[in-house]
Scaffold this motif. Structure first.
Motif, PDB file in Angstrom:
ATOM      1  N   LYS A  51      37.697  37.001  40.428  1.00 19.43           N
ATOM      2  CA  LYS A  51      36.475  36.249  40.708  1.00 19.43           C
ATOM      3  C   LYS A  51      35.772  36.741  41.970  1.00 19.43           C
ATOM      4  N   SER A  52      36.507  37.409  42.854  1.00 21.68           N
ATOM      5  CA  SER A  52      35.890  37.906  44.090  1.00 21.68           C
ATOM      6  C   SER A  52      35.117  39.201  43.876  1.00 21.68           C
ATOM      7  N   ILE A  53      35.301  39.845  42.752  1.00 25.23           N
ATOM      8  CA  ILE A  53      34.718  41.173  42.534  1.00 25.23           C
ATOM      9  C   ILE A  53      33.200  41.132  42.625  1.00 25.23           C
ATOM     10  N   ALA A  54      32.578  40.118  42.024  1.00 27.00           N
ATOM     11  CA  ALA A  54      31.105  40.061  42.005  1.00 27.00           C
ATOM     12  C   ALA A  54      30.525  40.031  43.411  1.00 27.00           C
ATOM     13  N   SER A  55      31.131  39.237  44.304  1.00 30.97           N
ATOM     14  CA  SER A  55      30.628  39.158  45.682  1.00 30.97           C
ATOM     15  C   SER A  55      30.815  40.483  46.408  1.00 30.97           C
ATOM     16  N   PHE A  56      31.971  41.099  46.223  1.00 28.47           N
ATOM     17  CA  PHE A  56      32.228  42.387  46.879  1.00 28.47           C
ATOM     18  C   PHE A  56      31.274  43.451  46.347  1.00 28.47           C
ATOM     19  N   ARG A  57      31.043  43.454  45.057  1.00 28.87           N
ATOM     20  CA  ARG A  57      30.124  44.438  44.481  1.00 28.87           C
ATOM     21  C   ARG A  57      28.723  44.256  45.056  1.00 28.87           C
ATOM     22  N   LYS A  58      28.274  42.997  45.182  1.00 23.30           N
ATOM     23  CA  LYS A  58      26.939  42.737  45.711  1.00 23.30           C
ATOM     24  C   LYS A  58      26.783  43.281  47.116  1.00 23.30           C
ATOM     25  N   HIS A  59      27.779  43.018  47.979  1.00 23.26           N
ATOM     26  CA  HIS A  59      27.711  43.520  49.351  1.00 23.26           C
ATOM     27  C   HIS A  59      27.808  45.043  49.384  1.00 23.26           C
ATOM     28  N   ALA A  60      28.598  45.613  48.504  1.00 21.76           N
ATOM     29  CA  ALA A  60      28.718  47.074  48.455  1.00 21.76           C
ATOM     30  C   ALA A  60      27.398  47.716  48.046  1.00 21.76           C
ATOM     31  N   GLU A  61      26.693  47.101  47.107  1.00 26.10           N
ATOM     32  CA  GLU A  61      25.406  47.640  46.659  1.00 26.10           C
ATOM     33  C   GLU A  61      24.392  47.692  47.789  1.00 26.10           C
ATOM     34  N   LEU A  62      24.529  46.793  48.758  1.00 28.74           N
ATOM     35  CA  LEU A  62      23.579  46.713  49.870  1.00 28.74           C
ATOM     36  C   LEU A  62      23.983  47.564  51.066  1.00 28.74           C
ATOM     37  N   ASP A  63      25.077  48.296  50.956  1.00 30.88           N
ATOM     38  CA  ASP A  63      25.572  49.104  52.071  1.00 30.88           C
ATOM     39  C   ASP A  63      24.771  50.396  52.161  1.00 30.88           C
ATOM     40  N   ASP A  64      23.800  50.428  53.090  1.00 31.81           N
ATOM     41  CA  ASP A  64      22.927  51.604  53.192  1.00 31.81           C
ATOM     42  C   ASP A  64      23.578  52.775  53.925  1.00 31.81           C
ATOM     43  N   SER A  65      24.830  52.608  54.354  1.00 25.52           N
ATOM     44  CA  SER A  65      25.542  53.737  54.975  1.00 25.52           C
ATOM     45  C   SER A  65      26.202  54.624  53.928  1.00 25.52           C
ATOM     46  N   VAL A  66      26.136  54.217  52.668  1.00 27.83           N
ATOM     47  CA  VAL A  66      26.788  54.951  51.579  1.00 27.83           C
ATOM     48  C   VAL A  66      25.722  55.426  50.597  1.00 27.83           C
ATOM     49  N   SER A  67      25.729  56.708  50.306  1.00 29.84           N
ATOM     50  CA  SER A  67      24.789  57.230  49.320  1.00 29.84           C
ATOM     51  C   SER A  67      25.200  56.738  47.926  1.00 29.84           C
ATOM     52  N   ASP A  68      24.205  56.526  47.059  1.00 27.72           N
ATOM     53  CA  ASP A  68      24.464  56.036  45.703  1.00 27.72           C
ATOM     54  C   ASP A  68      25.300  54.757  45.725  1.00 27.72           C
ATOM     55  N   ALA A  69      24.934  53.856  46.633  1.00 29.17           N
ATOM     56  CA  ALA A  69      25.747  52.650  46.819  1.00 29.17           C
ATOM     57  C   ALA A  69      25.860  51.826  45.541  1.00 29.17           C
ATOM     58  N   GLN A  70      24.767  51.716  44.788  1.00 26.99           N
ATOM     59  CA  GLN A  70      24.826  50.889  43.584  1.00 26.99           C
ATOM     60  C   GLN A  70      25.790  51.462  42.554  1.00 26.99           C
ATOM     61  N   ALA A  71      25.720  52.771  42.360  1.00 25.06           N
ATOM     62  CA  ALA A  71      26.619  53.405  41.390  1.00 25.06           C
ATOM     63  C   ALA A  71      28.073  53.312  41.855  1.00 25.06           C
ATOM     64  N   ARG A  72      28.290  53.504  43.156  1.00 22.93           N
ATOM     65  CA  ARG A  72      29.653  53.420  43.686  1.00 22.93           C
ATOM     66  C   ARG A  72      30.181  51.987  43.630  1.00 22.93           C
ATOM     67  N   ALA A  73      29.277  51.018  43.867  1.00 28.00           N
ATOM     68  CA  ALA A  73      29.695  49.619  43.779  1.00 28.00           C
ATOM     69  C   ALA A  73      30.099  49.265  42.350  1.00 28.00           C
ATOM     70  N   ALA A  74      29.360  49.780  41.383  1.00 32.70           N
ATOM     71  CA  ALA A  74      29.720  49.549  39.985  1.00 32.70           C
ATOM     72  C   ALA A  74      31.075  50.172  39.671  1.00 32.70           C
ATOM     73  N   LYS A  75      31.310  51.355  40.230  1.00 34.38           N
ATOM     74  CA  LYS A  75      32.596  52.025  40.031  1.00 34.38           C
ATOM     75  C   LYS A  75      33.724  51.221  40.658  1.00 34.38           C
ATOM     76  N   PHE A  76      33.460  50.642  41.853  1.00 34.43           N
ATOM     77  CA  PHE A  76      34.482  49.776  42.475  1.00 34.43           C
ATOM     78  C   PHE A  76      34.816  48.615  41.558  1.00 34.43           C
ATOM     79  N   SER A  77      33.770  47.945  41.041  1.00 32.89           N
ATOM     80  CA  SER A  77      33.976  46.800  40.165  1.00 32.89           C
ATOM     81  C   SER A  77      34.815  47.183  38.946  1.00 32.89           C
ATOM     82  N   GLU A  78      34.483  48.327  38.374  1.00 35.77           N
ATOM     83  CA  GLU A  78      35.212  48.803  37.195  1.00 35.77           C
ATOM     84  C   GLU A  78      36.651  49.167  37.545  1.00 35.77           C
TER      85      GLU A  78
END
Length: 370
Positions: A51-78
């Motif tokens: 249940k915590s994955i969605a919140s972590f993914r959301k914060h990861a998507e907003l991390d502007d220190s990481v290139s392709d943050a949205q794609a990497r956040a999706a990979k984390f979730s998966e």
């Protein structure tokens, strides 16, 4: 003090390395359970972390220190979701069987492998800045309470109120994302006593008759937790002549305060006068900040930094604060000196295990009689 060496057991544990020390409070399985079949408790807690994955993914998507943050956040979730699936199928996979330490560690590993070092950095900075503007006001409220026992109770309530700021609890993460939580309102709206574990009166008696020479405090979250909860309590100990050691995480994990962040926070609440450092009029020469060596929101005291072990060796009070360090791990840990465990119950599953209420408070005090 920064940590740079191999980890060692915390020296004040009665049994730091023998088999009787188990960091995890809630037993996920017993010796009689089938080794490759997930237990009901394991399935429950795997679901909590899922249940915590969605919140972590959301914060990861907003991390502007990481290139392709949205794609990497999706990979984390998966990736993390797949690990949890594997553990459901075979609890001995991925270094299992799972407990709260392993589930936290696997989540952090997934984030770091994908380049996410500190996905809660911005919200921590915002909460620290907000809390620092309230620090003097909150401390004066505590100081204006002349009765020593009542002042201590107010300080403890302040720790509980500050500990609500926890982005690792899915329900609270949603509340913070929506409208935040007021510290002063939280102090007033704590669940009524008696709390699920309530040694406040016993601790008050010790507080009034004892003078600890050194206290080691394992701190928890950024923001109101550290600034408005722990620091006023630490300042009160300093005023009583106690040397205070604040032990903070080495690496970021959720919104836990790190060693480097705590150094910066302390620098902002200190003031120089006649060549000495003070925190709102209290001499701060006996305040020390140490890297605990931990990189998780929970802690296994079999593995701490050698710097922390060295400086803690002669302490006569150990304080563990927060649900992760004081409740989900180490609630039953035994120490060679007095110990105080403080935290708020922020998972329904923990409340059920303890026989308490969601957002109940835990103050567990153990005095060692010479």
């Amino acid at each position: 003090m920064e940590s740079s060496s191999a980890m060692v057991p915390f020296p004040l544990l009665i049994t730091p390395i023998e088999s009787t020390y188990r960091p995890c409070t809630i037993p996920y399985r017993f010796a009689s359970d089938l080794p490759r079949k997930a237990t009901p408790a394991e399935l429950t807690w795997i679901d909590v972390f899922r249940k915590s994955i969605a919140s972590f993914r959301k914060h990861a998507e907003l991390d502007d220190s990481v290139s392709d943050a949205q794609a990497r956040a999706a990979k984390f979730s998966e990736r993390y979701g797949k690990i949890l699936d594997d553990l459901e199928e075979d609890p001995e996979s991925h270094g299992g069987p799972p407990d709260c330490v392993l589930l936290c560690r696997l989540r952090e590993q997934c984030l770091r492998e994908l380049g996410f070092k500190d996905i809660f950095k911005k919200v921590k900075e915002e909460e620290n800045a907000k809390s620092l503007t309230l620090f003097e006001q909150v401390v004066k409220l505590f100081d204006n309470t002349e009765d020593g026992g009542k002042r201590l109770e107010n300080l403890i309530r302040g720790i509980f109120a500050g500990n609500i700021f926890d982005l690792g609890a899915a329900q609270l993460a949603e509340v913070f994302a929506r409208d935040g939580i007021s510290f002063l309102a939280s102090c007033e709206n704590l669940l009524p006593r008696p709390w699920v574990i309530d040694d406040l009166e016993t601790f008050k008696l010790s507080w009034m008759r004892k003078s600890w020479k050194k206290a080691v405090i394992f701190v928890d979250n950024s923001g109101a937790d550290i600034v408005l909860g722990i620091l006023p309590f630490a300042r009160e100990l300093l005023r009583r002549g106690t040397q205070v050691v604040l032990a903070a995480n080495d690496l970021p994990s959720i919104n836990d305060v790190t060693y480097s962040e705590l150094v910066e926070i302390i620098s902002k609440v200190k003031e120089m006068k006649d060549g000495r450092e003070y925190i709102l009029g209290v001499d701060a020469k006996n305040l020390l900040i140490v890297n605990s060596g931990s990189d998780l929101p929970v802690i296994d005291l079999s593995y701490v930094s050698p710097e922390l072990a060295y400086i803690s060796n002669d302490a006569d009070l150990v304080v563990l604060e927060g649900m992760g360090r004081a409740i989900e791990t180490n609630l039953y840990a035994q120490f060679k000196c007095d110990s105080l465990k403080l935290g708020m119950v922020k998972h329904p599953e923990v409340a059920e295990f303890l026989g308490g209420r969601l957002y109940d408070c835990v103050i567990k005090y153990t005095e060692v009689v010479p």
